[in-house]
Design an enzyme around this catalytic site. Structure first.
Site, PDB file in Angstrom:
ATOM      1  N   ALA A  54     -35.706-108.385 -18.546  1.00 47.33           N
ATOM      2  CA  ALA A  54     -35.916-109.288 -19.675  1.00 47.33           C
ATOM      3  C   ALA A  54     -35.501-108.656 -20.998  1.00 47.33           C
ATOM      4  O   ALA A  54     -35.191-109.364 -21.956  1.00 47.33           O
ATOM      5  CB  ALA A  54     -37.386-109.705 -19.735  1.00 47.33           C
ATOM      6  N   GLU A 111     -27.865-107.555 -21.190  1.00 48.74           N
ATOM      7  CA  GLU A 111     -26.669-107.479 -20.346  1.00 48.74           C
ATOM      8  C   GLU A 111     -25.567-108.426 -20.785  1.00 48.74           C
ATOM      9  O   GLU A 111     -24.425-108.351 -20.334  1.00 48.74           O
ATOM     10  CB  GLU A 111     -27.032-107.764 -18.881  1.00 48.74           C
ATOM     11  CG  GLU A 111     -27.418-109.215 -18.562  1.00 48.74           C
ATOM     12  CD  GLU A 111     -28.912-109.464 -18.738  1.00 48.74           C
ATOM     13  OE1 GLU A 111     -29.399-110.484 -18.244  1.00 48.74           O
ATOM     14  OE2 GLU A 111     -29.577-108.625 -19.366  1.00 48.74           O
ATOM     15  N   ASP A 148       5.474 -96.903 -42.168  1.00 46.58           N
ATOM     16  CA  ASP A 148       6.782 -96.262 -42.181  1.00 46.58           C
ATOM     17  C   ASP A 148       7.680 -97.047 -43.132  1.00 46.58           C
ATOM     18  O   ASP A 148       7.403 -98.221 -43.439  1.00 46.58           O
ATOM     19  CB  ASP A 148       7.352 -96.257 -40.755  1.00 46.58           C
ATOM     20  CG  ASP A 148       8.725 -95.633 -40.698  1.00 46.58           C
ATOM     21  OD1 ASP A 148       8.919 -94.574 -41.320  1.00 46.58           O
ATOM     22  OD2 ASP A 148       9.610 -96.196 -40.028  1.00 46.58           O
ATOM     23  N   ASP A 183       8.229 -98.198 -36.391  1.00 51.08           N
ATOM     24  CA  ASP A 183       9.134 -98.778 -35.403  1.00 51.08           C
ATOM     25  C   ASP A 183      10.027 -97.743 -34.743  1.00 51.08           C
ATOM     26  O   ASP A 183      10.875 -98.080 -33.923  1.00 51.08           O
ATOM     27  CB  ASP A 183      10.017 -99.854 -36.050  1.00 51.08           C
ATOM     28  CG  ASP A 183      11.051 -99.264 -37.005  1.00 51.08           C
ATOM     29  OD1 ASP A 183      10.795 -98.164 -37.542  1.00 51.08           O
ATOM     30  OD2 ASP A 183      12.101 -99.897 -37.200  1.00 51.08           O
ATOM     31  N   ASP A 201       7.408 -92.135 -34.978  1.00 51.77           N
ATOM     32  CA  ASP A 201       6.090 -92.619 -35.379  1.00 51.77           C
ATOM     33  C   ASP A 201       5.087 -92.621 -34.229  1.00 51.77           C
ATOM     34  O   ASP A 201       3.887 -92.806 -34.454  1.00 51.77           O
ATOM     35  CB  ASP A 201       6.187 -94.055 -35.922  1.00 51.77           C
ATOM     36  CG  ASP A 201       7.123 -94.175 -37.101  1.00 51.77           C
ATOM     37  OD1 ASP A 201       6.986 -93.368 -38.033  1.00 51.77           O
ATOM     38  OD2 ASP A 201       7.992 -95.066 -37.093  1.00 51.77           O
TER      39      ASP A 201
END
Length: 596
Positions: free
Chosen positions: A265, A269, A311, A574, A578
């Site tokens: 009780a 969860e 960047d 990109d 990096d």
């Protein structure tokens, strides 16, 4: 180029056994069992499993099945998200093993990139991807695009190795070193392979990726703390209830069942399911804007980011060069180049002085501008190309008109162009003053000149021509549309924006000013990062917004320094350079074009 002997086939085969193939270490994708185990190790999911087991013990298989289904759904969501975007090392491995033209036993032969070994002589031509790290033994106007490793927006020239300088990190113009994965965009050369596979700059980035651990998000830390407190308290009270009932009524079974009922009780969860569903919904919503989420908890971290590290090349800028400024010696040039005869002449000669079939970004930008103004006559015939030959840092192209008249178009370093033109001291001073002001604004500046028109045999060298100075062209990688507004919104939201790039400080500062990043004048360089203590670096980062000449190791240290100062760091980029910082940040955003 003179021919060189190179390794024998037997020696190359021996070195291949000793050093191994020229590939990055493969990383097997995580199996379903590994993904499930990693997910279930989280305290919140251990709580779900424990509750499901308790329901089984209490004879309620329906509730147990519902919790088990929730666990399966969360694991499935995690696995799908990670499978969709976990491709970084695969991309590294594909780029690190191109085909290679080597010299072995005095013969040139094309081999698989994985078979290149240290000590190989490798022939590099325009359009080739460099298969290993090494030294340049011969060069013929060779320029290499190293932006993948350094973030530099323009290709860099290569010089001949003096056979004494040790191998250095990527970056910088006029160096005798080339690196695996970079691209030859102009000229040709011969290199001596020094390192392959994991020993290359590419390989070290892959190693750093595997060794870098991503820190837990604030939500993960908070939920773990809640689970520990609630579960410990609930278990203690449940044991107390069971013991009291056993002692008072003498019924141990009833005491245990009552204690378990109290635990069921009070233990929350539902938390894992609710949190996972909300994170999944967030990932789905941002996926509609072409953003894939690899780690669900990154969705939560987005809302708590305090620093955005970006960047420059390809992230703030478009990663393509364009002609952004034109200047002639005219006293009052018109603002519109299309209406100004002097600048129309400059545009035409700039286009004609560029390689018609080249890959160099500045050549492409120059020809695109000239074509847009319809200033490249299709009927002209190319008679001869003059590649760059030191000490004259310029290239030239001799054209023939339909009337049979030859004329030369050349461009290059302003100092070299002025040396070919013979201007007066006063005019040279004016030109160089303009060069300095354009360079300070972040432009890559080239001088443009016209050779004498006439007929006859071409001269042997470009330096033999006496030319007429026409003007200057400034090239720049333009800032993307919408970037200044995005930076403004970050500032309004209380997020500090820091630009981290491998490009030169002057260029970085100019782009930062154009993008609206605060205090662009103060710049920290990679050398400073390497020499500062952790405390000094942390203090500098609180006041500085532009970091230039940074290599992957520097970017990683900056991210970790910011994290140690209590900042929630988001990193975008990109390039392969990096990747370690992207993985180490609380939120790593790997950028790519939507159409690629």
């Amino acid at each position: 180029m003179r021919d060189l002997g190179g390794l024998s086939d037997s020696e190359a085969a021996h070195r291949l056994v000793v050093y191994g193939p020229n590939v990055l270490a493969s990383t097997r994708p995580r199996t379903f069992a590994q993904l499930a185990t990693g997910t279930l190790r989280e305290p919140m999911f251990l709580l779900l499993v424990a509750c499901s087991g308790l329901y089984v013990l209490l004879g309620d298989p329906g509730e147990a099945a519902i919790l088990a289904l929730a666990i399966a759904v969360v694991i499935a969501i995690t696995m799908i998200q990670q499978r969709r975007t976990e491709k970084t090392l695969d991309a590294l491995r594909d780029l690190s093993s191109p085909r290679a033209l080597v010299i072995r036993g005095g013969q040139r032969k094309r081999i698989a990139g994985r078979d290149v070994v240290p000590g190989d002589l490798i022939v590099l031509n325009e359009g080739d991807r460099v298969p290993a790290d090494g030294f340049v033994l011969e060069t013929k106007s060779m320029n290499v695009d190293e932006s993948l490793l350094t973030g530099e927006s323009v290709p860099v020239g290569k010089t001949t190795w003096n056979r004494s300088d040790p191998m250095r990190l990527p970056g910088g113009d006029d160096t005798p070193f080339v690196h695996s994965g970079t691209l030859v965009v102009q000229g040709s050369g011969i290199m001596l392979s020094f390192a392959t596979g994991q020993g290359t700059a590419f390989g070290r980035i892959g190693t750093s990726l595997r060794e870098t651990e991503r820190p837990p998000s604030s939500l993960q830390q908070d939920t773990r703390r809640v689970v520990r407190v609630v579960a410990t308290g609930s278990l203690a009270v449940s044991l107390l209830i069971a013991f009291v009932l056993w002692m008072r009524e003498g019924d141990a079974l009833r005491g245990i069942l009552t204690g378990v009922t109290f635990a069921m009780a009070t233990i929350p969860e539902e938390f894992p399911v609710v949190l996972s569903v909300f994170m999944a919904l967030g990932a789905w919503r941002i996926s509609r804007n072409r953003v894939l989420t690899r780690q669900l908890d990154a969705v939560e971290s987005l809302g708590s980011a305090t620093i955005l590290c970006v960047d420059k090349t390809g992230t703030l800028t478009e990663n393509r060069m364009s002609v952004a400024a034109l200047w002639t010696l005219a006293e009052n040039p018109a603002e519109n180049a299309a209406d100004n005869p002097r600048e129309r002449d400059l545009i035409q000669l700039l286009g004609l002085a560029s390689d018609p079939d080249g890959h160099d970004p500045m050549d492409l930008a120059a020809r695109e501008l000239a074509s847009r103004h319809q200033m490249i006559p299709p009927e002209n015939q190319l008679r001869r190309a003059y590649p760059m030959e030191r000490p004259v840092l310029a290239t030239g192209y001799l054209w023939r008109t339909p009337d049979g008249v030859d004329f030369l178009a050349c461009k290059g370093a302003p100092e070299s162009i002025l040396g070919m033109c013979g201007l007066s001291f006063e005019r040279q001073t004016r030109v160089m003053a303009r060069v300095k002001s354009m360079a300070a604004a972040g432009y890559r500046v080239l001088g443009v000149a016209r050779g004498p028109a006439g007929a006859g045999e071409p001269l042997a060298r470009l330096a033999d021509y006496r030319c007429e100075f026409v003007g200057l062209a400034g090239f720049r990688d333009p800032v993307k549309k919408g970037v200044p507004e995005a930076v403004r919104q970050c500032h309004a939201a209380g997020i500090k924006v820091i630009m981290i790039t491998g490009d030169y400080p002057v260029t970085a500062s100019a782009v930062a000013a154009e993008a609206g990043i605060a205090s662009p004048g103060d710049v920290i360089t990679g050398d400073e990062v390497a020499n500062l203590s952790d405390q000094e670096l942390s203090a500098r980062l609180m006041a500085t917004r532009v970091l230039a000449r940074m290599v992957p190791e520097h970017k990683l240290r900056v991210v970790r320094s910011l994290q140690s100062a209590g900042e929630v760091v988001c990193m975008t980029g990109d390039g392969v350079n990096d990747a370690p910082a992207l993985k180490a940040a609380h939120i790593g955003v790997a950028m790519r074009r939507a159409d690629s």
